[in-house]
Enzyme design. Structure first.
Site, PDB file in Angstrom:
ATOM      1  N   ARG A 111     -11.423   3.784   0.752  1.00  0.00           N
ATOM      2  CA  ARG A 111     -11.176   2.755   1.768  1.00  0.00           C
ATOM      3  C   ARG A 111     -11.095   3.399   3.144  1.00  0.00           C
ATOM      4  O   ARG A 111     -10.259   4.267   3.401  1.00  0.00           O
ATOM      5  CB  ARG A 111      -9.856   2.032   1.467  1.00  0.00           C
ATOM      6  CG  ARG A 111      -9.390   1.098   2.585  1.00  0.00           C
ATOM      7  CD  ARG A 111     -10.243  -0.156   2.624  1.00  0.00           C
ATOM      8  NE  ARG A 111      -9.653  -1.183   3.472  1.00  0.00           N
ATOM      9  CZ  ARG A 111     -10.194  -1.621   4.609  1.00  0.00           C
ATOM     10  NH1 ARG A 111     -11.320  -1.093   5.058  1.00  0.00           N
ATOM     11  NH2 ARG A 111      -9.605  -2.578   5.281  1.00  0.00           N
ATOM     12  N   GLN A 144       0.189   7.010   4.468  1.00  0.00           N
ATOM     13  CA  GLN A 144      -0.354   6.659   3.153  1.00  0.00           C
ATOM     14  C   GLN A 144      -0.043   7.756   2.134  1.00  0.00           C
ATOM     15  O   GLN A 144       0.286   7.468   0.977  1.00  0.00           O
ATOM     16  CB  GLN A 144      -1.869   6.432   3.251  1.00  0.00           C
ATOM     17  CG  GLN A 144      -2.501   5.803   2.012  1.00  0.00           C
ATOM     18  CD  GLN A 144      -2.320   4.292   1.974  1.00  0.00           C
ATOM     19  OE1 GLN A 144      -1.499   3.741   2.689  1.00  0.00           O
ATOM     20  NE2 GLN A 144      -3.090   3.634   1.126  1.00  0.00           N
ATOM     21  N   ARG A 204       3.568   7.513   1.085  1.00  0.00           N
ATOM     22  CA  ARG A 204       3.819   6.353   0.229  1.00  0.00           C
ATOM     23  C   ARG A 204       3.335   6.582  -1.199  1.00  0.00           C
ATOM     24  O   ARG A 204       3.968   6.097  -2.153  1.00  0.00           O
ATOM     25  CB  ARG A 204       3.124   5.106   0.803  1.00  0.00           C
ATOM     26  CG  ARG A 204       3.627   4.680   2.160  1.00  0.00           C
ATOM     27  CD  ARG A 204       2.764   3.586   2.754  1.00  0.00           C
ATOM     28  NE  ARG A 204       2.961   2.308   2.109  1.00  0.00           N
ATOM     29  CZ  ARG A 204       2.247   1.210   2.404  1.00  0.00           C
ATOM     30  NH1 ARG A 204       1.286   1.266   3.326  1.00  0.00           N
ATOM     31  NH2 ARG A 204       2.487   0.082   1.782  1.00  0.00           N
ATOM     32  N   GLY A 244      -4.878  -6.324   1.098  1.00  0.00           N
ATOM     33  CA  GLY A 244      -5.217  -7.595   0.461  1.00  0.00           C
ATOM     34  C   GLY A 244      -5.885  -7.417  -0.882  1.00  0.00           C
ATOM     35  O   GLY A 244      -5.688  -8.217  -1.801  1.00  0.00           O
ATOM     36  N   GLU A 262      16.096  -3.576 -24.350  1.00  0.00           N
ATOM     37  CA  GLU A 262      16.754  -2.379 -24.887  1.00  0.00           C
ATOM     38  C   GLU A 262      17.979  -1.993 -24.052  1.00  0.00           C
ATOM     39  O   GLU A 262      18.458  -0.869 -24.108  1.00  0.00           O
ATOM     40  CB  GLU A 262      15.784  -1.193 -24.967  1.00  0.00           C
ATOM     41  CG  GLU A 262      14.632  -1.391 -25.934  1.00  0.00           C
ATOM     42  CD  GLU A 262      15.063  -1.339 -27.380  1.00  0.00           C
ATOM     43  OE1 GLU A 262      16.162  -0.838 -27.666  1.00  0.00           O
ATOM     44  OE2 GLU A 262      14.287  -1.802 -28.237  1.00  0.00           O
TER      45      GLU A 262
END
Length: 523
Positions: free
Chosen positions: A134, A153, A156, A229, A252
């Site tokens: 991208r 980025q 993150r 998006g 659990e």
């Protein structure tokens, strides 16, 4: 259980005829007639209804009213009832028996630790591959660069990507310890060591499920947002992963409640130390507590970023953190007792910021220290793999440690402002170095494309081609809705539509009148 189960394993308190409770035991309980799937008299069993996710699982509910099962249905590995009603057990100490029973219960949590780690790996694979292709913005007007080049980025995505490697190894190692426990129990080993291993695995699994499921939960959401998006499109599966991982935080055992089991185990070890005895465990996860006095006197020593690259720096910081929180949690519990509270209420009122934080720090320490052994210590680790494994170890370790910064300063382990800055700076530096390895790391643990089923996470790197094909071939993508006539013709005669109709009608009447007024032409 919802519709098809004919039997279940029911965990319940065992009472004998003399009204003595012998604690938690497991029973095989018939629910339905195998020939007709009709519930037996005295059994109410049914489907629990639609859930937020995991609807392929046949979850259900059951209740019993005056329903009897044979004595032989008791699973009697740790305890049994004789025909004359006497309770017998190979464990003389009830706490040892309970430890072995808890170890058997840990299998589900051990399994969910691995499931959550896989969810984490799939989400970070999708986001990392997409970020590599991208393109957005650039240093000049005519250039665009992959978003993976941006520091934000990287910050993150790369710590949870490295965390996927660490948690995979942690889950595998924990599973091996659990299998060792189960094999010993199946072979009839009723030794104190096996019972102690059961207690330790119960403590580990009670915190490993929260660690893995919460890490995956937060990372999946971050990955969804980091993909913009396209990450919100259902076809790219980040939403499905989020919904499927979510119940891992609950079934659990609710994560926050489970952490109490782990903190209770550690506080029990602390009591042993206070009484002058040393502590140890079969998996050696608490042995460092015997050095508590020395650990408590230590401080964060690195002065440079290069100093921070020693793998033992993170392990030592976590050892101090656990010792500090153990002291604080015990002091808080004791303080609550002095206020006149009973043991239950005192324990309950010493969870937030104390025992809960202790359990989280402990399980993070175990995962980090086990991976540290693999990346930095073990002679069996191939030399060509060490650089990447050490990068994963350091990045995940400092990223996890950073969350405890306030406690590290509060307790005096961090004594200078530069300590916190070093931790932040080393994370950023490690993210930058991890960039060239990120896609390869994701490819290592990524499932095949037909399993991942995410166009933007496709292994070919052709995210837009795969996404275009997925969108264009989706059912109904290029067709009119079946209600198109209602939209175009059968709308209510109100508002602007009525005004438009009246205007058009007036214009048509004017045209017709002008035609009538014009002289007719003669042939």
């Amino acid at each position: 259980m919802g519709q098809t189960a004919t039997h279940c394993i029911l965990f319940a308190q065992l009472y004998t005829a003399d009204d003595t409770c012998h604690g938690l035991h497991s029973f095989v309980v018939p629910l339905r007639d195998p020939a007709s799937l009709q519930a037996y008299p005295g059994v109410t069993v049914g489907d629990i209804g639609e859930k937020l996710g995991q609807n392929g699982l046949d979850n259900g509910f059951a209740s019993f009213s005056h329903y009897r099962i044979p004595r032989e249905n008791l699973l009697n590995k740790t305890g049994d009832v004789t025909p004359d009603g006497r309770y017998v057990s190979p464990f003389k100490d009830p706490s040892k028996r309970f430890g072995a029973q808890l170890g058997a219960l840990s299998g589900g949590r051990v399994g969910l630790t691995g499931v959550a780690a896989i969810n984490l790996q799939m989400a970070t694979t999708i986001a990392t591959r997409y970020s590599a292709v991208r393109r957005q913005f650039g240093s000049t007007d005519n250039s665009e660069q992959p978003v993976i080049e941006y520091q934000l980025q990287q910050w993150r995505l790369f710590p949870p990507l490295a965390g996927g490697v660490v948690l995979q190894h942690f889950g595998k190692t924990l599973f091996e310890h659990f299998i060792r426990l189960r094999m010993n129990m199946l072979m009839g080993d009723k030794s104190a060591e096996v019972a102690e291993l059961g207690r330790e695995i119960h403590a580990l699994s009670s915190a490993s499920k929260p660690l893995a499921s919460w890490t995956a939960r937060d990372a999946i959401q971050e990955c969804r947002e980091a993909c913009g998006g396209h990450g919100y499109l259902a076809v790219n599966r980040l939403g499905v992963l989020r919904d499927d991982n979510d119940p891992n935080c609950t079934y659990e055992g609710d994560n926050n409640v489970l952490l109490l089991q782990t903190s209770n185990y550690l506080l029990g070890m602390f009591d042993e130390l206070k009484s002058g005895r040393s502590v140890s465990s079969p998996a050696q996860t608490v042995n460092f507590l015997n050095r508590m006095s020395d650990i408590e006197a230590s401080h964060f020593r690195p002065k440079t970023l290069e100093d921070c690259r020693r793998g033992d720096v993170i392990v030592q910081a976590y050892e101090w953190l656990i010792c500090f929180l153990l002291n604080e949690s015990h002091a808080r519990y004791t303080s609550e007792l002095r206020k006149g509270k009973n043991g239950f209420d005192a324990r309950n009122d010493s969870q937030v910021y104390y025992s809960r934080s202790l359990a989280i720090a402990y399980i993070e320490y175990v995962a980090i220290s086990w991976f540290h052994q693999l990346a930095f210590v073990s002679a069996d680790t191939p030399a060509e793999f060490r650089p990447v494994l050490q990068l994963c170890s350091l990045l995940h370790g400092y990223w996890s440690l950073h969350k405890h910064m306030a406690v590290l300063y509060q307790g005096g382990y961090f004594t200078q402002k530069s300590a916190g800055k070093l931790v932040s700076d080393i994370i950023i530096q490690l993210c930058s170095e991890f960039k060239k390895e990120a896609v390869s790391v994701a490819d290592v643990f990524a499932p095949p494309d037909h399993v991942l089923r995410s166009p933007i996470g496709h292994s070919s790197g052709q995210a837009y081609r795969e996404l275009y094909q997925a969108v264009m071939t989706a059912p109904g993508a290029l067709t009119r809705p079946n209600w198109w006539q209602v939209f175009t013709n059968d709308k209510p005669d109100t508002g602007s539509r009525r005004q438009w109709r009246d205007t058009m009608q007036q214009k048509q009447e004017a045209r017709d009148a002008s035609k009538d007024a014009a002289p007719s032409a003669k042939l």
